[in-house]
Scaffold this active site. Structure first.
Site, short mmCIF file in Angstrom:
data_model
loop_
_atom_site.label_atom_id
_atom_site.label_comp_id
_atom_site.label_asym_id
_atom_site.label_seq_id
_atom_site.Cartn_x
_atom_site.Cartn_y
_atom_site.Cartn_z
N HIS A 166 10.06 13.18 33.57
CA HIS A 166 9.27 12.79 32.51
C HIS A 166 8.93 10.88 32.55
O HIS A 166 8.40 10.47 32.39
CB HIS A 166 10.58 12.94 31.38
N ASP A 243 4.46 21.76 37.40
CA ASP A 243 5.31 21.62 36.54
C ASP A 243 4.05 20.71 35.77
O ASP A 243 3.36 20.58 36.18
CB ASP A 243 6.27 20.36 36.34
#
Length: 317
Positions: A166, A243
């Protein structure tokens, strides 16, 4: 393409553009799940083609819209429960998701908690592959029994990565180390659940294909998964989704979302996912142009579409 939508009008726009799937992010209006006539179930009645609707719902700290869908214990806590509770929890989650029009859960997480990486932590069932297989199998069976497709993530394994994708690109141990530990849960679970999805992570695996390329954009990562080229692995012909290609700083520092979508499809992704949902018409045009130029072979698009369509059929849509 699976795109994030915040409300009913955005969802209609995405479907009208031709998106094959939607993801309900944490910032979406809960009315998209609850408002009669303007929710996901209304969209399913309105459109004469099937489409997937996915959500991140693991339990614990990753469960979107728990005020609507329910509040469930973290996977690590669930792992200590009796088998019937584990499977029953998967079923209860699945029943709630399905009642609100959601047919794909981006869970369970198969990453091994072996280095105390915070982004994994209590989202992981265990640090031992055999226990992850046991617990993940029970949870997944519950989801399937409720008519929801589980998604095993994050291949090839985030448990020993150098950080959180992230925030920055993360590097795993060398390929042979990852093969021998992190990939191990996938073989038994994909043999048992060949109609599950797999989410391809963004980790860089030294020794896997071209140096420095995130797995989600790396053809070699998809080959290893498809061929089951790891201990106990089995060939996998189900859906592979990336993702998030828009909400993770690590990947965005590597390449912008439109280029990432194109490269992911070239590499072997069946569904390119970006939670922001931005630039959909432009990205569709970009990918269409890449197909017309031969950069993306038409056969690559056909095989991806066939897998997604089959998953929808298997899921009763």
């Amino acid at each position: 393409m699976v795109v994030g939508v915040s409300n009913y009008d955005q969802a209609r726009f995405a479907l009208d553009q031709g998106a094959g799937g939607l993801i309900i992010p944490s910032w979406a209006d809960p009315g998209l799940l609850t408002d009669e006539g303007r929710n996901i179930n209304a969209l399913r009645a309105e459109y004469d083609r099937p489409f997937s609707v996915a959500i991140d719902f693991e339990g614990g700290r990753v469960q979107r819209h728990s005020g609507v869908l329910g509040d469930f214990m973290p996977p690590r806590v669930l792992a200590g429960m009796p088998p019937e509770v584990i499977q029953g929890t998967g079923y209860d989650i699945g029943v709630s998701l399905r009642a609100h029009g959601i047919n794909v859960d981006y869970a369970p997480l198969l990453d091994l908690d072996v280095t105390n990486l915070d982004i994994v932590g209590d989202r992981s069932f265990h640090g031992a592959p055999d226990e992850v297989v046991r617990i993940g199998g029970l949870f997944s069976q519950g989801l399937f029994d409720a008519g929801v497709t589980p998604t095993f993530k994050h291949f090839p394994g985030h448990g020993r990565a150098s950080g959180d994708t992230h925030h920055q690109l993360a590097i795993t141990p060398p390929l042979e180390d990852v093969r021998g530990l992190d990939m191990v849960p996938y073989g038994p679970l994909l043999e048992r659940f060949p109609h599950a999805s797999v989410m391809m992570g963004h980790m860089i695996v030294p020794g896997m294909g071209e140096d420095g390329v995130p797995s989600s954009l790396n053809p070699e990562a998809y080959r290893v998964l498809r061929e089951g080229d790891y201990p106990g692995g089995v060939p996998f012909n189900g859906v592979v989704v990336t993702d998030d290609l828009s909400g993770m700083r690590g990947l965005l520092d590597y390449t912008p979302t439109p280029e990432a979508v194109k490269r992911a499809i070239v590499a072997g992704a069946d569904q390119a996912l970006w939670s922001s949902g931005t630039d959909l018409p432009y990205i569709i045009d970009l990918v269409t142009g890449a197909v017309m130029s031969g950069e993306i072979p038409m056969a690559r698009v056909d095989e991806a579409a066939t897998r997604v369509q089959q998953q929808l059929i298997d899921g009763g849509l």
